[in-house]
Motif scaffolding. Structure first.
Motif, mmCIF file in Angstrom:
data_model
loop_
_atom_site.group_PDB
_atom_site.id
_atom_site.type_symbol
_atom_site.label_atom_id
_atom_site.label_comp_id
_atom_site.label_asym_id
_atom_site.label_seq_id
_atom_site.Cartn_x
_atom_site.Cartn_y
_atom_site.Cartn_z
ATOM 1 N N MET A 96 0.825 -1.211 0.000
ATOM 2 C CA MET A 96 0.000 0.000 0.000
ATOM 3 C C MET A 96 0.860 1.261 0.000
ATOM 4 S SD MET A 96 -3.419 -0.731 2.275
ATOM 5 C CE MET A 96 -2.611 -1.097 3.831
ATOM 6 N N MET A 99 0.962 3.411 -3.083
ATOM 7 C CA MET A 99 -0.111 4.361 -3.375
ATOM 8 C C MET A 99 0.331 5.777 -3.012
ATOM 9 S SD MET A 99 -2.220 1.953 -4.296
ATOM 10 C CE MET A 99 -0.783 0.930 -4.636
ATOM 11 N N ALA A 100 1.083 5.882 -1.913
ATOM 12 C CA ALA A 100 1.566 7.196 -1.486
ATOM 13 C C ALA A 100 2.653 7.724 -2.409
ATOM 14 C CB ALA A 100 2.083 7.115 -0.050
ATOM 15 N N LYS A 106 -5.842 1.870 -5.374
ATOM 16 C CA LYS A 106 -6.075 1.824 -3.934
ATOM 17 C C LYS A 106 -6.319 0.388 -3.506
ATOM 18 C CE LYS A 106 -7.997 6.362 -2.748
ATOM 19 N NZ LYS A 106 -9.179 7.083 -2.200
ATOM 20 N N LEU A 317 -4.341 5.483 0.687
ATOM 21 C CA LEU A 317 -3.926 4.087 0.558
ATOM 22 C C LEU A 317 -5.075 3.120 0.303
ATOM 23 C CD1 LEU A 317 -1.384 3.896 3.523
ATOM 24 C CD2 LEU A 317 -1.002 4.724 1.200
ATOM 25 N N TYR A 318 -6.223 3.357 0.943
ATOM 26 C CA TYR A 318 -7.286 2.354 0.850
ATOM 27 C C TYR A 318 -8.665 2.981 0.991
ATOM 28 C CZ TYR A 318 -7.900 2.485 5.970
ATOM 29 O OH TYR A 318 -8.169 2.875 7.258
#
Length: 327
Positions: A96, A99-100, A106, A317-318
């Motif tokens: 994850m 994603m950053a 996501k 992230l999610y």
């Protein structure tokens, strides 16, 4: 004449019936929505719900057709997400962090918690015999910033050696890790513990430890979806997660059939496949939600392990918007 006319009539009815059946089959095939599903690595038992869902007809029941693509680690799979070569993927919680870094995707579900499946496998020729011997050792991982990379660095940090106390060597897929271990280029590698069980039988290696004994609040595996998939096909993401839950429930209730299908992927002999099933099924969740302590562990670790300079916003992230409501 009547008999001939009757025969022609029956012939026409048969032709119509066949044509109708073909149209129904075509319509059914057209109704299935294809999802290109990546796996960060091809063979782990935790990722075999993809194939089990196909063979049991569960994906089809939910209007889906799953096309599977295997990668050589999280970093390579994330490239697949970034290029829209795949729509969704099965990867690691530590993944994850990508994603950053701008990967247009996501995490949409967390499906495996504490890393009960993951082991540190040490070669028979290595001087490493116990946990304390790992300081300064070279350990193979799939790619940087992957699950195997994260676990190795986190173990080192927890032993008080800092994240670099154990040297990580990115080696891609399993054959590269085994070859490097046998040549003495690394002391061992991190992979599904079942790989270690198999190497124990040949005398090439042994499982030194299970990461599940050290790391509790954690999301080992998550489902990713591209931003394009999220924006354009949200209903298919929901259908996928609903079907995924059904696959896991099938696996829990049908051990023998699960092993029959999954062994085609894992290539494990029956005794080791059974051992792996018993060890891993407890970590497979049907809740799919992101646990706050597990997310906190990941966010904190991204900084401590040098993956990110600061803790990212979890919203980057999610998302839980596609997870089915609890039944």
């Amino acid at each position: 004449m009547q008999r001939n006319s009757l025969g022609q009539g029956i012939g026409r009815l048969i032709a119509i019936a066949v044509a109708a059946a073909m149209l129904l089959m075509t319509a059914s095939a057209q109704a299935l929505e294809k999802i290109r599903l990546g796996k960060s690595v091809p063979h782990p038992f935790t990722f075999t719900p993809a194939e089990i869902g196909t063979e049991t007809g569960i994906w089809k029941k939910h209007g889906l057709e799953i096309e599977v693509f295997g990668y050589g680690g999280d970093a390579k799979m994330q490239q697949g997400l970034a290029s829209n070569a795949i729509d969704m993927s099965l990867g690691s919680g530590p993944g994850m962090g990508f994603m950053a870094k701008g990967i247009p995707a996501k995490a949409v579900a967390a499906f495996a918690d504490a890393p009960l499946s993951m082991g540190l496998i040490i070669g028979s020729k290595s001087p490493v015999k116990k946990l304390a011997d790992l300081k300064g050792a070279k350990i193979g991982v799939s790619t940087n910033a992957s699950l195997t990379y994260w676990l190795t660095r986190e173990l080192s940090r927890r032993q008080g050696w800092g994240p670099d106390g154990i040297q990580t060597v990115p080696l891609g897929r399993l054959p590269g890790n085994i070859a490097a271990m046998k040549r003495g280029q690394v002391d061992g590698f991190v992979m599904s513990a079942s790989v270690g069980y198999r190497l124990e039988k040949t005398g090439d290696a042994h499982v030194l430890l299970s990461f599940g004994d050290f790391i509790k609040d954690f999301h080992t595996h998550v489902v990713f979806a591209t931003n394009k998939m999220i924006a354009e096909r949200p209903d298919q993401i929901r259908a996928f997660l609903k079907a995924w839950i059904e696959v896991i429930e099938f696996m829990r209730k049908n051990k023998d059939e699960t092993l029959r299908i999954s062994s085609k992927i894992t290539k494990l002999p029956p005794d080791l496949a059974s051992r792996e099933y018993d060890a891993i099924m407890p970590m497979m969740t049907t809740d799919l939600k992101f646990d706050a302590p597990a997310v906190k562990t990941l966010l904190k670790s991204f900084v401590e392990l040098g993956i990110l300079p600061t803790e990212p916003d979890p919203k980057v992230l999610y998302t839980e918007e596609f997870i089915p409501a609890s039944r």
